[in-house]
Enzyme design. Structure first.
Site, mmCIF file in Angstrom:
data_model
loop_
_atom_site.group_PDB
_atom_site.id
_atom_site.type_symbol
_atom_site.label_atom_id
_atom_site.label_comp_id
_atom_site.label_asym_id
_atom_site.label_seq_id
_atom_site.Cartn_x
_atom_site.Cartn_y
_atom_site.Cartn_z
ATOM 1 C CE1 TYR A 73 4.661 -30.172 -37.287
ATOM 2 C CE2 TYR A 73 4.379 -28.124 -36.065
ATOM 3 C CZ TYR A 73 5.035 -29.328 -36.255
ATOM 4 O OH TYR A 73 6.051 -29.688 -35.405
ATOM 5 C CG PHE A 125 -1.794 -48.510 -15.001
ATOM 6 C CD1 PHE A 125 -2.442 -49.718 -14.851
ATOM 7 C CD2 PHE A 125 -1.155 -48.245 -16.196
ATOM 8 C CE1 PHE A 125 -2.458 -50.645 -15.883
ATOM 9 C CE2 PHE A 125 -1.165 -49.159 -17.234
ATOM 10 C CZ PHE A 125 -1.817 -50.364 -17.071
ATOM 11 C CG ASP A 126 1.600 -51.393 -15.947
ATOM 12 O OD1 ASP A 126 0.779 -50.509 -16.279
ATOM 13 O OD2 ASP A 126 1.817 -52.394 -16.639
ATOM 14 C CG ASP A 216 -3.818 -42.368 -13.988
ATOM 15 O OD1 ASP A 216 -4.407 -42.234 -15.069
ATOM 16 O OD2 ASP A 216 -2.985 -43.265 -13.779
ATOM 17 C CB ALA A 218 -7.495 -43.946 -17.684
ATOM 18 C CE LYS A 259 -6.467 -47.306 -20.303
ATOM 19 N NZ LYS A 259 -5.137 -46.871 -20.747
ATOM 20 C CG HIS A 453 3.413 -56.668 -17.532
ATOM 21 N ND1 HIS A 453 3.937 -55.512 -17.016
ATOM 22 C CD2 HIS A 453 2.282 -56.309 -18.179
ATOM 23 C CE1 HIS A 453 3.147 -54.500 -17.335
ATOM 24 N NE2 HIS A 453 2.138 -54.951 -18.040
HETATM 25 N N1 F0G Z 1 -3.216 -44.745 -16.137
HETATM 26 C C1 F0G Z 1 -4.080 -45.770 -16.008
HETATM 27 C C2 F0G Z 1 -4.974 -45.822 -14.816
HETATM 28 C C3 F0G Z 1 -4.144 -46.756 -16.986
HETATM 29 O O1 F0G Z 1 -5.007 -47.760 -16.843
HETATM 30 C C4 F0G Z 1 -3.280 -46.665 -18.112
HETATM 31 C C5 F0G Z 1 -3.294 -47.683 -19.142
HETATM 32 C C6 F0G Z 1 -2.405 -45.582 -18.207
HETATM 33 C C7 F0G Z 1 -2.397 -44.633 -17.196
HETATM 34 C C8 F0G Z 1 -1.466 -45.422 -19.375
HETATM 35 O O2 F0G Z 1 -2.167 -45.057 -20.499
HETATM 36 O O3 F0G Z 1 -1.876 -46.951 -22.124
HETATM 37 O O4 F0G Z 1 -2.674 -44.700 -22.857
HETATM 38 O O5 F0G Z 1 -0.326 -45.023 -22.182
HETATM 39 N N2 F0G Z 1 -3.862 -48.785 -19.022
HETATM 40 C C9 F0G Z 1 -4.004 -49.810 -20.020
HETATM 41 C C10 F0G Z 1 -4.630 -51.018 -19.378
HETATM 42 C C11 F0G Z 1 -2.811 -50.104 -20.827
HETATM 43 O O6 F0G Z 1 -4.642 -52.067 -20.039
HETATM 44 O O7 F0G Z 1 -5.132 -50.938 -18.255
HETATM 45 P P1 F0G Z 1 -1.742 -45.469 -21.985
#
Ligand code: F0G
Length: 463
Positions: A73, A125-126, A216, A218, A259, A453
């Site tokens: 833990y 990103f969304d 950000d 990823a 990613k 979406h």
């Molecule tokens: N930032 C970026 C640039 C992303 O592309 C994503 C996720 C996130 C943050 C959020 O990360 O999914 O681990 O919570 N992108 C995925 C996509 C879902 O399909 O582009 P997450």
């Protein structure tokens, strides 16, 4: 001119069977899914390009790491392995594991953003946009103009428009700008990279006004590959050095590790300054939302695989193959006269659905039309990145018009072969030949208030 396929930098040890449904079956499945690709079962998809997130194939080393995972833990050895890897690669003092990227945003953003403040990004990103709004803030995208013209082949179309960013800071007042977020690569603009020069300039503006700069992160490794390929002074630098320099310009990062870190689950928050008072608050939020701060919602085995994947993502032979897949796809689309965000970005091909279906207005979602057609034609699942994903204005509730209408073919890492890519191109060519026959798109029959979406229901618009 056809580009040669760069051979895989690995061989295949484990395989997963695929099946392809008949066209009739697919038409039933997509209707039952209310024309929302997220409602399909994966077993009903032949090639799944919905996302490159968490859909990657792990290596033998990573699977071995899964067995070594320490599930204690508190203070697990896998946690320390992850900390050491992140410190080594990014040079940040504080490392907080979380379960995925949006968890990093949920833990961090309320500590930085309050009601009425603004967050500026090259492009949100969304989920990142959603977490700014949930914290009471408002998002402003400042991507360079070139990004808005998919057919213009300019390098670094993910960059921030620094002039526009400074103008917004002076208009709104620097005290009202909570954070600046640099998304590398810029997913929503087509996986387009950010140059080191641009990062340096953004960092200088943030320092001048005392605004925290957050990456950000990823797709940190794919971005570094483009810097090496296209930015003259980095031609002879190692990918690892480029990553370290890029991150040196920011104060913090949030990362979806699903990613470029080539794992199926994971996320990280990084803070450069180990003395920053925000660290105690991050730990507190993490304990409330994610789990104790030495695991943050991850199993020990997840942290172990992540610590290994962070390095594998930096391997130059792998990156050459990886970006090579995109270049190969793109060159085939060039031959077929199919428009996409060019030059091709890091994690997929973003087809310009507005060019494919000029007769369909943004509020009937042309990129969703293409996504549905790809499924019907060949069982290929993709995702809309356009007005449908963007959603409604949070203040007026009106449908917003996106800068682009993209259908994203996101390519999972180390998963699909050259023959799969050829199959995808053939499907697109068949769809393009019939594109003029489609007169209408889709309307939404039900939608949730945020991140619609993923869940909304659609129906075809009739004459
Ligand atoms: N930032 C970026 C640039 C992303 O592309 C994503 C996720 C996130 C943050 C959020 O990360 O999914 O681990 O919570 N992108 C995925 C996509 C879902 O399909 O582009 P997450």
């Amino acid at each position: 001119m056809a580009i040669k396929y760069v051979p895989e930098s690995f061989r295949i040890k484990v395989v997963e069977p695929l099946r392809i449904l008949s066209r009739e079956e697919r038409e039933i499945k997509i209707r039952e899914a209310k024309y929302n690709l997220f409602n399909l079962r994966s077993e009903d998809c032949y090639i799944d390009l919905l996302t490159d997130s968490g859909t990657n194939a792990m290596s033998t080393e990573q699977w071995a790491g899964i067995m070594r995972g320490d599930e204690s833990y508190a203070g697990a050895s896998s946690y320390f392995k992850l900390i050491d890897a992140v410190k080594d690669i990014f040079g940040y003092d504080y490392v907080q594991p979380v379960h995925q990227g949006r968890a990093a945003e949920k833990v961090l953003f309320p500590l930085l953003i309050s009601k009425g403040k603004y967050a500026i990004s090259n492009m949100f990103f969304d989920t990142t946009r959603a977490h700014v709004e949930l914290a009471g803030g408002r998002c402003i995208d400042c991507v360079v103009k070139d990004a808005k013209n998919p057919s213009k082949r300019a390098p670094f179309k993910g960059n921030m428009d620094v002039g526009k960013m400074e103008k917004i800071i002076s208009e709104k007042g620097k005290e009202n700008i909570a954070i600046v977020v640099m998304t590398i690569t810029n997913n929503s603009a087509g996986g387009q990279p950010v140059s080191m020069k641009n990062m340096r300039e953004v960092s200088a503006v943030c320092n001048k006004y005392g605004i925290p700069l957050i990456i950000d992160a990823a797709r940190y490794a794919e971005n570094a590959y483009f810097v090496k390929r296209d930015e003259e002074e980095y031609k002879n630098r190692a990918i690892g050095d480029i990553v370290k320099e890029m991150f040196s310009y920011a104060d913090m990062f949030t990362m979806s590790a699903k990613k470029d870190a080539i794992v199926n689950m994971g996320g990280i928050i990084g803070v450069k300054d180990g003395d920053s008072p925000i660290i105690l608050k991050i730990k507190a939020n993490c304990i409330s939302y994610e789990g104790f701060y030495t695991y943050g919602g991850l199993s020990g085995r997840d942290m172990e695989a992540l610590a290994i994947g962070l390095y594998e993502g930096l391997d130059e032979d792998y990156l050459k193959y990886r970006i090579g897949q995109m270049e190969y796809l793109a060159s085939k689309l060039d031959d077929a006269g199919i428009a996409y965000q060019a030059p091709v970005g890091g994690h997929g091909v973003f087809i310009d659905a507005r060019a494919m279906y000029p007769q369909i207005p943004y509020f009937e979602f042309p990129a969703q039309v293409l996504a549905v057609e790809l499924y019907k034609e060949a069982g290929i699942r993709t995702c809309e990145i356009g007005s449908y994903m963007l959603g409604n204005d949070p203040d007026t509730g009106e449908q917003l018009q996106a800068e682009f209408e993209f259908t994203r073919l996101a390519i999972p890492r180390r998963v699909y072969t050259q023959a799969h890519l050829d199959f995808i191109v053939d499907a697109l060519i068949a769809i393009k030949e019939r594109a003029h026959e489609i007169k209408h798109g889709y309307r939404i029959t039900w939608e949730p208030p945020i991140l619609r979406h993923f869940q909304a229901s659609l129906e075809p618009v009739q004459e």
